[in-house]
Enzyme design. Sequence first.
Site, PDB file in Angstrom:
ATOM      1  N   ASP A  10      71.289  73.097  45.386  1.00 16.83           N
ATOM      2  CA  ASP A  10      72.080  73.642  46.560  1.00 16.83           C
ATOM      3  C   ASP A  10      73.248  73.243  46.826  1.00 16.83           C
ATOM      4  OD1 ASP A  10      69.604  75.131  47.003  1.00 16.83           O
ATOM      5  OD2 ASP A  10      68.676  73.312  47.860  1.00 16.83           O
ATOM      6  N   LYS A  33      67.429  75.231  39.687  1.00 16.77           N
ATOM      7  CA  LYS A  33      67.251  76.288  40.573  1.00 16.77           C
ATOM      8  C   LYS A  33      68.462  76.840  41.271  1.00 16.77           C
ATOM      9  CE  LYS A  33      65.001  75.911  44.877  1.00 16.77           C
ATOM     10  NZ  LYS A  33      65.955  76.610  45.842  1.00 16.77           N
ATOM     11  N   ASP A  60      66.148  81.650  42.867  1.00 13.27           N
ATOM     12  CA  ASP A  60      65.291  81.776  44.021  1.00 13.27           C
ATOM     13  C   ASP A  60      65.971  82.595  45.198  1.00 13.27           C
ATOM     14  OD1 ASP A  60      63.601  80.861  45.980  1.00 13.27           O
ATOM     15  OD2 ASP A  60      64.612  79.040  46.378  1.00 13.27           O
ATOM     16  N   LEU A  61      65.627  84.020  45.042  1.00 13.34           N
ATOM     17  CA  LEU A  61      66.240  84.852  45.884  1.00 13.34           C
ATOM     18  C   LEU A  61      65.286  85.453  46.891  1.00 13.34           C
ATOM     19  CD1 LEU A  61      68.908  86.733  43.500  1.00 13.34           C
ATOM     20  CD2 LEU A  61      69.133  84.628  45.163  1.00 13.34           C
ATOM     21  N   LYS A  62      64.010  85.130  46.564  1.00 12.73           N
ATOM     22  CA  LYS A  62      63.056  85.507  47.678  1.00 12.73           C
ATOM     23  C   LYS A  62      63.091  86.852  48.090  1.00 12.73           C
ATOM     24  CE  LYS A  62      62.136  80.645  49.433  1.00 12.73           C
ATOM     25  NZ  LYS A  62      63.372  80.038  49.097  1.00 12.73           N
ATOM     26  N   LEU A  63      62.949  88.015  47.175  1.00 12.15           N
ATOM     27  CA  LEU A  63      63.162  89.339  47.580  1.00 12.15           C
ATOM     28  C   LEU A  63      61.934  89.632  48.605  1.00 12.15           C
ATOM     29  CD1 LEU A  63      64.840  88.969  45.047  1.00 12.15           C
ATOM     30  CD2 LEU A  63      64.315  91.427  44.783  1.00 12.15           C
ATOM     31  N   HIS A  64      62.343  90.639  49.764  1.00 12.59           N
ATOM     32  CA  HIS A  64      61.317  91.103  50.399  1.00 12.59           C
ATOM     33  C   HIS A  64      61.930  92.489  51.220  1.00 12.59           C
ATOM     34  CE1 HIS A  64      58.607  90.253  54.158  1.00 12.59           C
ATOM     35  NE2 HIS A  64      58.253  91.433  53.627  1.00 12.59           N
ATOM     36  N   ASP A  65      61.429  93.618  50.501  1.00 13.31           N
ATOM     37  CA  ASP A  65      61.776  94.985  50.963  1.00 13.31           C
ATOM     38  C   ASP A  65      60.830  96.119  50.707  1.00 13.31           C
ATOM     39  OD1 ASP A  65      63.617  97.040  51.626  1.00 13.31           O
ATOM     40  OD2 ASP A  65      65.520  95.831  51.304  1.00 13.31           O
ATOM     41  N   ILE A  66      61.099  97.071  50.692  1.00 11.99           N
ATOM     42  CA  ILE A  66      60.095  98.222  50.409  1.00 11.99           C
ATOM     43  C   ILE A  66      59.976  98.254  48.865  1.00 11.99           C
ATOM     44  CG2 ILE A  66      60.628  99.743  52.437  1.00 11.99           C
ATOM     45  CD1 ILE A  66      62.463 101.679  50.462  1.00 11.99           C
ATOM     46  N   PRO A  67      58.605  98.698  48.357  1.00 11.48           N
ATOM     47  CA  PRO A  67      58.745  98.433  46.872  1.00 11.48           C
ATOM     48  C   PRO A  67      59.623  99.004  46.016  1.00 11.48           C
ATOM     49  CG  PRO A  67      56.480  99.259  48.118  1.00 11.48           C
ATOM     50  CD  PRO A  67      57.704  99.054  49.100  1.00 11.48           C
ATOM     51  N   THR A 120      57.571  76.590  53.990  1.00 10.11           N
ATOM     52  CA  THR A 120      57.180  75.135  54.474  1.00 10.11           C
ATOM     53  C   THR A 120      57.774  75.072  55.880  1.00 10.11           C
ATOM     54  OG1 THR A 120      58.566  74.418  52.996  1.00 10.11           O
ATOM     55  CG2 THR A 120      56.576  74.014  52.445  1.00 10.11           C
ATOM     56  N   ARG A 182      59.209  63.853  47.462  1.00  8.70           N
ATOM     57  CA  ARG A 182      60.333  62.661  47.865  1.00  8.70           C
ATOM     58  C   ARG A 182      59.845  61.468  47.098  1.00  8.70           C
ATOM     59  NH1 ARG A 182      62.959  66.195  49.139  1.00  8.70           N
ATOM     60  NH2 ARG A 182      63.825  66.749  51.007  1.00  8.70           N
ATOM     61  N   ARG A 212      67.738  67.312  47.375  1.00 10.26           N
ATOM     62  CA  ARG A 212      68.421  65.955  47.870  1.00 10.26           C
ATOM     63  C   ARG A 212      68.169  64.647  47.277  1.00 10.26           C
ATOM     64  NH1 ARG A 212      67.871  68.423  53.646  1.00 10.26           N
ATOM     65  NH2 ARG A 212      65.750  68.927  52.468  1.00 10.26           N
TER      66      ARG A 212
HETATM   67  O1  C5P Z   1      66.374  69.002  49.085  1.00 14.15           O
HETATM   68  P1  C5P Z   1      65.104  69.183  48.799  1.00 14.15           P
HETATM   69  O2  C5P Z   1      64.378  68.655  47.813  1.00 14.15           O
HETATM   70  O3  C5P Z   1      64.115  69.222  50.398  1.00 14.15           O
HETATM   71  O4  C5P Z   1      64.915  70.767  48.383  1.00 14.15           O
HETATM   72  C1  C5P Z   1      63.820  71.800  48.380  1.00 14.15           C
HETATM   73  C2  C5P Z   1      64.476  72.869  47.718  1.00 14.15           C
HETATM   74  O5  C5P Z   1      63.247  73.813  47.973  1.00 14.15           O
HETATM   75  C3  C5P Z   1      65.422  73.683  48.690  1.00 14.15           C
HETATM   76  O6  C5P Z   1      66.246  74.368  47.757  1.00 14.15           O
HETATM   77  C4  C5P Z   1      64.567  74.711  49.366  1.00 14.15           C
HETATM   78  O7  C5P Z   1      65.378  75.935  49.739  1.00 14.15           O
HETATM   79  C5  C5P Z   1      63.288  74.865  48.695  1.00 14.15           C
HETATM   80  N1  C5P Z   1      62.320  75.305  49.248  1.00 14.15           N
HETATM   81  C6  C5P Z   1      61.514  74.635  50.035  1.00 14.15           C
HETATM   82  N2  C5P Z   1      60.309  75.025  50.631  1.00 14.15           N
HETATM   83  C7  C5P Z   1      59.930  76.321  50.474  1.00 14.15           C
HETATM   84  C8  C5P Z   1      60.523  77.113  49.590  1.00 14.15           C
HETATM   85  C9  C5P Z   1      61.615  76.510  48.869  1.00 14.15           C
HETATM   86  O8  C5P Z   1      61.754  73.323  50.391  1.00 14.15           O
HETATM   87  N3  C5P Z   1      58.613  76.613  50.853  1.00 14.15           N
END
Ligand code: C5P
Length: 233
Positions: A10, A33, A60-67, A120, A182, A212
Amino acid sequence: MGKDVIVACDFSSGPAVYSFLDKFQGERKPFVKIGMELYYAEGPDIVRQIKARGHKIFLDLKLHDIPNTVKKAMAVLSGLDVDICNLHAAGTVAMMEAALEGLTRPDGTRPLLIAVTQLTSTDQQSMERDLLIREPLDRVVMHYAANAKRAGLDGVVCSPLEAEKVHALCGRDFLTVTPGVRFAGGDIGDQRRVTTPAQAKHIGSDYIVVGRPITAAEDPVAAYERCVAEFVD
Ligand code: C5P
């Protein structure tokens, strides 16, 4: 593909991500990613450049639109030769089926396609208040996972704490890609439902997504290797 650690890169620019990846000179190249921040800043070339350095890529672009729109967008992404890409299961089974069609190349090959169930950052209260979904959150997650499986997708993004239930419902081969990881005693930041890499392995996650704890570590390579030692080895 076996179990692996995916590093959430990120960063907001190409130079920042390259100087981070330059630290990894060992034999094992991290699975990377690329999210919206980096992709929107740098465009598709960032994917080609990181791929050319020998990394596997989860886009990780998480698309969401019409089919129809998602189908055409996926056809473009398929040309980038990434390893995994994703969309929102909330776009419906028809959207997920169209996405899979768009992603599949003329020779029948395609990247893996996984679905985000509920983010999340969404909790029971905001789901009920903002989305008018009144079922328990974990039931919604399992329903969306079942829809993804029905549409022919390869897996879902979910909490490591949900991985076992998803496998029980959708089968052991249905992939669980799990952020919210973590180290024991580490700073959890804005994540809420977290596990250590070792716990994620025990619960059965196929891939952990770690940002992170690696990118902000004093020694990112050592942090990455610790993740690999706990989760993969
Ligand atoms: O820094 P951290 O370990 O929290 O990063 C988690 C990564 O996973 C981030 O890029 C975040 O956008 C992604 N993510 C998430 N929860 C989701 C989907 C994606 O934390 N449900």
